[in-house]
Motif scaffolding. Structure first.
Motif, mmCIF file in Angstrom:
data_model
loop_
_atom_site.group_PDB
_atom_site.id
_atom_site.type_symbol
_atom_site.label_atom_id
_atom_site.label_comp_id
_atom_site.label_asym_id
_atom_site.label_seq_id
_atom_site.Cartn_x
_atom_site.Cartn_y
_atom_site.Cartn_z
ATOM 1 N N MET A 1 -11.203 -1.487 11.546
ATOM 2 C CA MET A 1 -11.258 -2.942 11.562
ATOM 3 C C MET A 1 -11.177 -3.463 12.982
ATOM 4 S SD MET A 1 -8.830 -5.636 9.541
ATOM 5 C CE MET A 1 -7.321 -5.299 10.435
ATOM 6 N N MET B 1 -5.253 3.790 5.046
ATOM 7 C CA MET B 1 -4.900 2.474 5.565
ATOM 8 C C MET B 1 -5.026 2.439 7.082
ATOM 9 S SD MET B 1 -3.404 -0.088 3.917
ATOM 10 C CE MET B 1 -2.904 -1.665 4.540
ATOM 11 N N MET C 1 -8.161 -5.453 3.450
ATOM 12 C CA MET C 1 -6.911 -4.809 3.857
ATOM 13 C C MET C 1 -5.780 -5.213 2.930
ATOM 14 S SD MET C 1 -6.307 -3.123 6.755
ATOM 15 C CE MET C 1 -4.818 -2.365 7.299
ATOM 16 N N GLN D 1 -2.455 7.351 0.775
ATOM 17 C CA GLN D 1 -3.009 6.003 0.878
ATOM 18 C C GLN D 1 -2.783 5.422 2.266
ATOM 19 O OE1 GLN D 1 -3.658 3.720 -2.336
ATOM 20 N NE2 GLN D 1 -4.519 5.695 -2.847
ATOM 21 N N SER E 1 -8.609 2.582 8.160
ATOM 22 C CA SER E 1 -9.384 1.344 8.053
ATOM 23 C C SER E 1 -8.844 0.295 9.022
ATOM 24 C CB SER E 1 -9.401 0.823 6.621
ATOM 25 O OG SER E 1 -8.123 0.697 6.105
ATOM 26 N N MET F 1 -2.164 -0.185 -3.049
ATOM 27 C CA MET F 1 -1.371 0.961 -2.628
ATOM 28 C C MET F 1 0.047 0.853 -3.186
ATOM 29 S SD MET F 1 -0.675 2.306 1.232
ATOM 30 C CE MET F 1 0.291 0.925 1.787
ATOM 31 N N LEU G 1 1.842 7.683 -1.466
ATOM 32 C CA LEU G 1 1.896 6.686 -0.400
ATOM 33 C C LEU G 1 1.352 7.259 0.897
ATOM 34 C CD1 LEU G 1 2.698 3.852 0.459
ATOM 35 C CD2 LEU G 1 4.913 4.757 1.136
ATOM 36 N N SER H 1 -6.197 -3.664 -0.486
ATOM 37 C CA SER H 1 -5.835 -2.252 -0.636
ATOM 38 C C SER H 1 -4.342 -2.044 -0.412
ATOM 39 C CB SER H 1 -6.668 -1.379 0.305
ATOM 40 O OG SER H 1 -6.562 -1.819 1.609
ATOM 41 N N LEU H 2 -3.724 -2.977 0.301
ATOM 42 C CA LEU H 2 -2.281 -2.887 0.476
ATOM 43 C C LEU H 2 -1.572 -3.091 -0.864
ATOM 44 C CD1 LEU H 2 -0.654 -2.542 3.107
ATOM 45 C CD2 LEU H 2 -0.018 -4.914 2.847
#
Lengths: 296, 296
Positions: free
Chosen positions: B78, B71, A71, B67, B74, A78, B64, A74-75
């Motif tokens: 999670m 986010m 996480m 993405q 996921s 991003m 953004l 990918s943050l």
DNA sequence: AATTGCCATATAAAAATGGTATGGCGCTTT
DNA sequence: AAAGCGCCATACCATTTTTATATGGCAATT
């Protein structure tokens, strides 16, 4: 759930201790204790086993730790990629090119791609009017055209070079073999293949005018809709053409060659054309900058 | 950057309007305006073009948005997977099985896998002592063994069934052809292939004792270290064996068959053995529950 | 010219977060 | 055995952050 909780959680998982993570993060221990409890409450899951000398991940906690690392990864990615898009180092650049500009366009795009390799390039070849339509529909960001345009109202343009217009021929159709330049009178009765001059883009318009001024009616054997076709007709021996010198120069193996017209020098100017938009996307801005720096 | 900002941002992107997103999210407009500005400041990027009738994503904003959707996706995944791990619906289950328990283990695992298909199963076959070592090292979660163990100190066990121990033979070595059961006296001088009885796991120990009580010294032609080998020896005609009936019953094509010993009935009990850990991982708990429900 | 709908800013209220003090617990040390 | 130590949890107050209300500017529409 929020980033802070995940961040605290990951720090605790790594330190195997709440107070250790607190030292690491430079905050007091109770806040971490509390955020951890809130996270566990929200998930409804015990993430750590509290022992007398620290904490230990449960199976579920291990899972959360693995996932949370991805996480965070990918943050970061991003945020970086968004900044890249804004900076023009990433994104999509869609360009239109006319045949006469292929050389100059590919050359410029090579330099652009070396500098901004992450930008996806879309290039399309076509007739000037079609390309201008797409530009108006915002389906293309900029066009490589030739000057003479009457349509560039509301458009911005930049001259990228200059290109003498010369007669194109092959040995069989050479009106003045052995000479380096061709007098205009030598064109009397010579069949010519020209871009159609009923629109604004034909290169031959001024030449036809010049012929009439010289006292003869030019013999247009074939009206071509586009440059590649004109070149093919010339190569097939239909007659002489009149095109930017650079197009022919770029095909060294071809039997066709060019010669200037004596007493008549015309030039065509490769230009870049784009919409005047103050909110142009980053990669378009960067591209126009580069074109500006490389322009004549 | 935090989740709230991203959430607000995505809502604005979808509504193409700050006040629209505010209505959607049921908060006032200024907070969203402000969080958006903070996000833009942090990224150093303009995400929206403010128009008089709403807002419009910039190129960077579009990036953004794409993405951030991944986010959120996921993020949900999670949280769900962590809950799954805690609930025992996901994870790793590592089991040890002795040869004699293959049938009962596979049967139980089939049911377990139908109920918890996301759990990764690891199964290993081996000798009881080796498996117990791995259990002690926490490399296995539970074992399918047979009762008689003297080593299960500190371990919990559950009986999964019962299995009569019978003589195993092939037609050539049958000590009492034509009879359904074999009198103990018929074993006098008959060569036997038994699991080595110097450790605690051999099935034949009590049979040997019984033979001595019946007044003769049994003839152990071969001591086998494991069950598969004993079966092979019996099948090869070395002598009769003494094994759980179910093992042989599970090989219908084989020439070997079993008969009980008259006046001596012994049983072996398939058991499940595990460490008594109050913080057992979820999938292990679920597995033990299922074993409990299916046990005898 | 007035109205409407949009976004941005300022300010006060509310909520969340962090820090300090403290207590329980198990282990180690004396 | 008692004291000391380090750990985590809780209680409580201070601070920061976030929210809601009120308001203003701006452009398009009526």
């Amino acid at each position: 759930m929020n980033f802070k909780q995940l961040e605290y959680f990951a720090a605790v998982a790594e330190a195997k201790s709440i107070s250790g993570a607190a030292r690491e993060l430079d905050v007091a221990q109770p806040p971490i204790s509390r955020q951890l409890a809130l996270l566990e409450d929200e998930l409804g899951v015990t993430l750590f086993l509290r022992t007398n000398k620290g904490v230990e991940l449960t199976e579920a906690g291990r899972r959360l730790y693995e996932q949370s690392r991805q996480m965070f990864q990918s943050l970061r990615t991003m945020a970086d990629s968004v900044r890249d898009v804004a900076a023009g180092a990433r994104g999509r650049l869609k360009l239109g090119v006319i045949y006469s500009d292929v050389q100059i366009a590919t050359h410029l795009l090579k330099k652009y791609h070396e500098k901004y390799p992450q930008v996806e390039l879309y290039v399309r070849m076509g007739a000037p009017d079609d390309l201008l339509d797409d530009l108006g529909r915002r389906e293309l960001h900029a066009l490589f055209l030739r000057s003479q345009s009457g349509r560039s109202c509301g458009l911005r343009e930049r001259v990228l070079g200059e290109d003498p217009l010369e007669l194109v021929m092959c040995p069989e159709t050479d009106p003045a073999p052995g000479r380096d330049a061709i007098p205009i009178q030598a064109l009397r009765d010579v069949p010519m293949c020209l871009l159609r001059s009923d629109d604004l883009w034909g290169y031959g318009r001024d030449l036809l005018e010049e012929c009439r001024r010289a006292g003869f009616v030019p013999n247009v054997a074939c009206h071509c809709y586009d440059t590649p076709m004109e070149l093919q007709m010339v190569q097939a021996g239909f007659g002489v053409g009149f095109l930017p010198k650079s197009i022919v120069a770029a095909h060294p193996g071809s039997p066709v060659y060019t010669k200037p017209v004596l007493e008549f020098s015309a030039r065509s100017y490769p230009i870049l054309v784009w919409e005047d938009d103050p909110y142009q996307s980053g990669c378009v801005r960067r591209f126009l900058e580069l074109a500006g720096a490389c322009g004549l």
